[in-house]
Design a protein around this motif. Structure first.
Motif, PDB file in Angstrom:
ATOM      1  N   PHE A 135       5.161   1.147   2.990  1.00 26.66           N
ATOM      2  CA  PHE A 135       4.826   0.264   1.873  1.00 26.66           C
ATOM      3  C   PHE A 135       3.686  -0.687   2.243  1.00 26.66           C
ATOM      4  O   PHE A 135       2.763  -0.906   1.449  1.00 26.66           O
ATOM      5  N   LEU A 136       3.757  -1.259   3.430  1.00 21.04           N
ATOM      6  CA  LEU A 136       2.713  -2.208   3.828  1.00 21.04           C
ATOM      7  C   LEU A 136       1.363  -1.522   3.980  1.00 21.04           C
ATOM      8  O   LEU A 136       0.323  -2.113   3.657  1.00 21.04           O
ATOM      9  N   GLU A 137       1.360  -0.291   4.450  1.00 18.79           N
ATOM     10  CA  GLU A 137       0.092   0.438   4.564  1.00 18.79           C
ATOM     11  C   GLU A 137      -0.503   0.764   3.192  1.00 18.79           C
ATOM     12  O   GLU A 137      -1.711   0.681   2.995  1.00 18.79           O
ATOM     13  N   LEU A 141      -4.315  -0.599   0.542  1.00 20.96           N
ATOM     14  CA  LEU A 141      -5.309   0.275  -0.088  1.00 20.96           C
ATOM     15  C   LEU A 141      -5.707  -0.184  -1.480  1.00 20.96           C
ATOM     16  O   LEU A 141      -6.763   0.203  -1.971  1.00 20.96           O
ATOM     17  N   ARG A 142      -4.878  -0.970  -2.137  1.00 27.09           N
ATOM     18  CA  ARG A 142      -5.182  -1.383  -3.509  1.00 27.09           C
ATOM     19  C   ARG A 142      -5.139  -2.895  -3.635  1.00 27.09           C
ATOM     20  O   ARG A 142      -4.586  -3.599  -2.771  1.00 27.09           O
ATOM     21  N   GLU A 143      -5.715  -3.384  -4.724  1.00 28.50           N
ATOM     22  CA  GLU A 143      -5.748  -4.807  -5.029  1.00 28.50           C
ATOM     23  C   GLU A 143      -4.854  -5.069  -6.234  1.00 28.50           C
ATOM     24  O   GLU A 143      -4.955  -4.376  -7.253  1.00 28.50           O
ATOM     25  N   THR A 160      -2.684   6.940  -2.125  1.00 27.54           N
ATOM     26  CA  THR A 160      -1.422   6.208  -1.992  1.00 27.54           C
ATOM     27  C   THR A 160      -0.203   7.132  -1.976  1.00 27.54           C
ATOM     28  O   THR A 160       0.916   6.654  -1.775  1.00 27.54           O
ATOM     29  N   SER A 161      -0.394   8.416  -2.188  1.00 33.39           N
ATOM     30  CA  SER A 161       0.719   9.355  -2.160  1.00 33.39           C
ATOM     31  C   SER A 161       0.809   9.979  -0.768  1.00 33.39           C
ATOM     32  O   SER A 161      -0.013  10.823  -0.393  1.00 33.39           O
ATOM     33  N   MET A 345       7.131   7.911  -6.068  1.00 35.04           N
ATOM     34  CA  MET A 345       7.402   6.947  -4.994  1.00 35.04           C
ATOM     35  C   MET A 345       6.131   6.226  -4.541  1.00 35.04           C
ATOM     36  O   MET A 345       6.021   5.805  -3.385  1.00 35.04           O
ATOM     37  N   GLY A 346       5.195   6.046  -5.451  1.00 37.64           N
ATOM     38  CA  GLY A 346       3.946   5.356  -5.131  1.00 37.64           C
ATOM     39  C   GLY A 346       3.753   4.128  -5.999  1.00 37.64           C
ATOM     40  O   GLY A 346       4.426   3.958  -7.021  1.00 37.64           O
ATOM     41  N   PRO A 347       2.836   3.251  -5.643  1.00 36.14           N
ATOM     42  CA  PRO A 347       2.595   2.038  -6.429  1.00 36.14           C
ATOM     43  C   PRO A 347       1.808   2.350  -7.697  1.00 36.14           C
ATOM     44  O   PRO A 347       1.122   3.374  -7.808  1.00 36.14           O
ATOM     45  N   SER A 348       1.906   1.466  -8.657  1.00 38.66           N
ATOM     46  CA  SER A 348       1.181   1.643  -9.911  1.00 38.66           C
ATOM     47  C   SER A 348      -0.255   1.157  -9.765  1.00 38.66           C
ATOM     48  O   SER A 348      -0.552   0.219  -9.023  1.00 38.66           O
TER      49      SER A 348
END
Length: 364
Positions: A135-137, A141-143, A160-161, A345-348
């Motif tokens: 998660f921290l990695e 990658l994104r803002e 991010t995947s 399982m990735g961030p939006s």
């Protein structure tokens, strides 16, 4: 022994005790005093003494009326109340002085003990949670709160995947509609040009000559009333259920089983049609049904992470144009509120709505 008994007259019998003592003149009024030995016999004196035995056996004690006890008790109770009030006032004054000197301690003492939290309230706050290395990695990658254009968002989506399986690419659009009104409901289908990347298992409910047509078109399961009975028995090994119009009266009995799973045939979803071969081919190639949920959000898969960037862009643009084309008549004001894409399982990743609506992929 005789002298001791005389000294203690209570050990003798009443006549003997009275005979051994001389009556005291001060204890009796003049009218009740015994007669002298000269004027009366000794027997009359003994009888008189026996009659007044209670006056001599018991000591004289002062008798206080009950009326006098009540004021004394009231005075004592009032004094006790006054003392208690004085102690309470002293305690409040001491606590006020302590709170003025140390406000933190005052707040701590004034706050009642809190009840133990249960459910979601018992979960730790975001700032107190322990995050995984993955998660921290990804967060690096994104803002946060940044709006990306379509090509940059798709590229970041694939970065991010990092799951061990091939995840899906999902789009989530928040629209300014309320589905509880009939003129603000949204339910339609979209043909993704590059497919969904999934193998769709299609079942067909029909009868007569259409059974052979469905089999030749590539349907995985074909049947009539016997298939309905299997479904009632719990058979659900299919992803899409297509039915011909003449079978709908019989399919109505399956509403409680198919409705919650989203498998009930519906003309708006393209699953109730007379052209069964075409419907089978469309769903096999990548036709996706979508609808708005009760919060006004559309959730839509538009491919797999292992697709190329161009294929994902083409599918995403096709989904956006389909939602724009099927805008409900009751939608007022700004139709698009927000748009996000994410992987399994990735961030939006937030999209720039204006750029998304005006974007034209090079392959379309």
């Amino acid at each position: 022994m005789a002298m001791a008994a005389i000294a203690n007259p209570t050990t003798l019998s009443p006549p003997t005790a009275l005979a051994s003592q001389k009556p005291v003149a001060s204890h009796f009024p003049s009218s009740l005093r015994p007669l002298s030995s000269t004027s009366s016999s000794s027997s009359s004196a003994a009888a008189y003494a026996l009659h007044n035995l209670h006056r001599i056996a018991k000591p004289w004690l002062p008798i206080i009326p009950r009326k006098l006890d009540a004021p004394l008790v009231r005075l004592e109770a009032a004094a006790a109340v006054a003392d208690a009030e004085a102690e309470l006032a002293e305690g409040e004054a001491a606590s006020d002085s302590d709170s003025d000197s140390d406000p933190d301690s005052a707040v701590a003492t004034a706050t009642p003990p809190s009840k133990p939290k249960t459910g979601k309230a018992a979960l730790p706050l975001k700032r107190d949670r322990t995050r995984s290395k993955r998660f921290l990695e990804i967060q690096k990658l994104r803002e946060n709160k940044k709006e990306y254009d379509v090509p940059a968002a798709i590229s970041l989506l694939k970065q991010t995947s990092n799951t061990k399986f091939v995840g899906s690419a999902e789009a989530h659009f928040r629209l300014n509609i309320d589905p509880k009104y009939n003129d603000q409901q949204l339910r339609a289908t979209v043909n993704l040009p590059k497919g969904t990347g999934q193998t769709v298992k299609v079942a067909v409910l029909t009868q007569g000559e259409r059974i052979d047509e469905a089999k030749n078109a590539g349907a995985d399961i074909v049947g009539g009333e016997e298939l309905i009975q299997q479904i009632k028995g719990g058979f659900m090994d299919f992803d899409k259920l297509i039915a011909s119009p003449d079978m709908m009266p019989k399919v109505a009995s399956l509403g409680k089983l198919l409705g919650p799973r989203g498998l009930m045939p519906n003309p708006k979803a393209g699953t109730v049609t007379t052209d069964i071969p075409q419907a089978i081919q469309e769903f096999k190639k990548g036709k996706v049904e979508y609808r708005v949920d009760k919060t006004g959000i559309v959730h839509l898969p538009f491919g797999k992470i292992n697709f190329s960037d161009e294929d994902l862009i083409v599918n995403l643009v096709a989904a956006v144009r389909s939602i724009e084309a099927n805008k409900p008549s009751g939608a007022k004001g700004v139709y698009w509120k927000s748009a996000h894409i994410c992987s399994s399982m990735g961030p939006s990743i937030r999209l720039n709505i204006r750029e998304m609506l005006d974007y034209k992929p090079p392959m379309v």
